[in-house]
Scaffold this active site. Structure first.
Site, PDB file in Angstrom:
ATOM      1  N   THR A  68      12.422  26.763  58.363  1.00 21.30           N
ATOM      2  CA  THR A  68      13.007  25.512  58.887  1.00 21.30           C
ATOM      3  C   THR A  68      14.433  25.299  58.388  1.00 21.30           C
ATOM      4  O   THR A  68      15.163  24.470  58.930  1.00 21.30           O
ATOM      5  CB  THR A  68      12.171  24.305  58.429  1.00 21.30           C
ATOM      6  N   ASP A  75      29.525  31.675  44.395  1.00 20.83           N
ATOM      7  CA  ASP A  75      28.244  31.057  44.048  1.00 20.83           C
ATOM      8  C   ASP A  75      28.330  30.471  42.639  1.00 20.83           C
ATOM      9  O   ASP A  75      28.421  31.213  41.657  1.00 20.83           O
ATOM     10  CB  ASP A  75      27.114  32.100  44.132  1.00 20.83           C
ATOM     11  N   ASP A 123      25.554  31.613  40.118  1.00 23.61           N
ATOM     12  CA  ASP A 123      25.758  32.988  39.640  1.00 23.61           C
ATOM     13  C   ASP A 123      26.919  33.069  38.663  1.00 23.61           C
ATOM     14  O   ASP A 123      26.859  33.776  37.653  1.00 23.61           O
ATOM     15  CB  ASP A 123      26.012  33.937  40.825  1.00 23.61           C
ATOM     16  N   ARG A 149      15.457  26.272  49.884  1.00 23.17           N
ATOM     17  CA  ARG A 149      15.562  26.105  51.319  1.00 23.17           C
ATOM     18  C   ARG A 149      14.449  26.902  52.003  1.00 23.17           C
ATOM     19  O   ARG A 149      14.312  28.093  51.784  1.00 23.17           O
ATOM     20  CB  ARG A 149      16.924  26.614  51.784  1.00 23.17           C
TER      21      ARG A 149
HETATM   22  N1  URA Z   1      26.761  26.945  46.727  1.00 20.26           N
HETATM   23  C1  URA Z   1      27.630  27.642  45.971  1.00 20.26           C
HETATM   24  O1  URA Z   1      27.362  27.929  44.812  1.00 20.26           O
HETATM   25  N2  URA Z   1      28.789  28.020  46.512  1.00 20.26           N
HETATM   26  C2  URA Z   1      29.135  27.736  47.796  1.00 20.26           C
HETATM   27  O2  URA Z   1      30.224  28.103  48.228  1.00 20.26           O
HETATM   28  C3  URA Z   1      28.206  26.999  48.569  1.00 20.26           C
HETATM   29  C4  URA Z   1      27.024  26.618  48.010  1.00 20.26           C
END
Ligand code: URA
Length: 209
Positions: A108, A200, A203, A104
């Protein structure tokens, strides 16, 4: 408008609850995402077309079915989408695997492609784009656009958890794309995380922070 398919199979729902749990460690999380991806692929491929062939069994000639439609291509969005690939390949070992990497832009906030590698016979394949989390929908919509720009005509999107915001973006930008999910959550929070979600996914799959 693309359809949204929410898989309520008890095995999928049970495993989904396990990956939501913050106490589930990396090894178990990875194994569960792999299993969920297999189960979702099983459900999502119910509508693949068949054709009749004849086969010689040890006893007699039988009329039987084999897959008849386009060949499949899997497109994990880097990096978390990688966690879904092996589970699907267990069921569809002949599928080819392309990759789309997006980041990202901090100014922007728009997704920017940094890596795209696709099978050469794009027009002949039906693609399943993979990302465990459909959050804002920006990456998924951009990955689908990237495939279409290169000639893909048949695309599905498979995510484990989706936020309503992400579903809306993909349905608006790509009304021809069906979306397959295991859980439709409440919302996105101010940090772009799905609530309640699972944190995430990248992760948790790879043991990073
Ligand atoms: N990406 C992720 O890994 N978790 C989220 O909650 C949103 C985007």
């Amino acid at each position: 408008m693309g359809k949204i398919h929410v898989f309520d199979h008890p095995l999928i729902q049970h495993k989904l609850t396990m990956i939501r749990d913050k106490n589930t460690g990396t090894k178990e999380f990875r194994e569960l995402v792999d299993e969920i991806a297999s189960l979702m692929a099983f459900e999502a491929t119910r509508d693949l077309p068949l054709k009749e062939v004849t086969v010689e069994t040890p006893v007699a000639t039988a009329k039987a079915n084999v897959l008849a439609g386009k060949k499949l291509g899997l497109i994990p969005i880097l990096r978390a989408g990688l966690g879904m690939v092996d589970g699907i390949l267990k069921l569809i070992p002949a599928a080819k695997v392309g990759h789309v990497g997006l980041y990202r832009d901090p100014k922007t906030l728009m997704p920017v492609e940094y890596y795209v590698k696709l099978p050469s016979d794009i027009e002949e394949r039906e693609f399943i784009v993979l990302d465990p989390m459909l959050a804002t929908g920006g990456s998924a919509a951009a990955a689908i656009t990237s495939l279409k720009t290169r000639g893909a005509t048949h695309i599905r999107l498979m995510c484990v958890i989706a936020a309503p915001e992400g579903v809306e973006v993909v349905q608006k930008e790509h009304p021809d794309v069906d979306i397959y999910i295991a859980g439709l959550d409440e919302k996105l929070n101010d940090h772009g995380y799905i609530v309640p979600g699972l944190g995430d996914a990248g992760d948790r799959l790879f043991g990073t922070k």
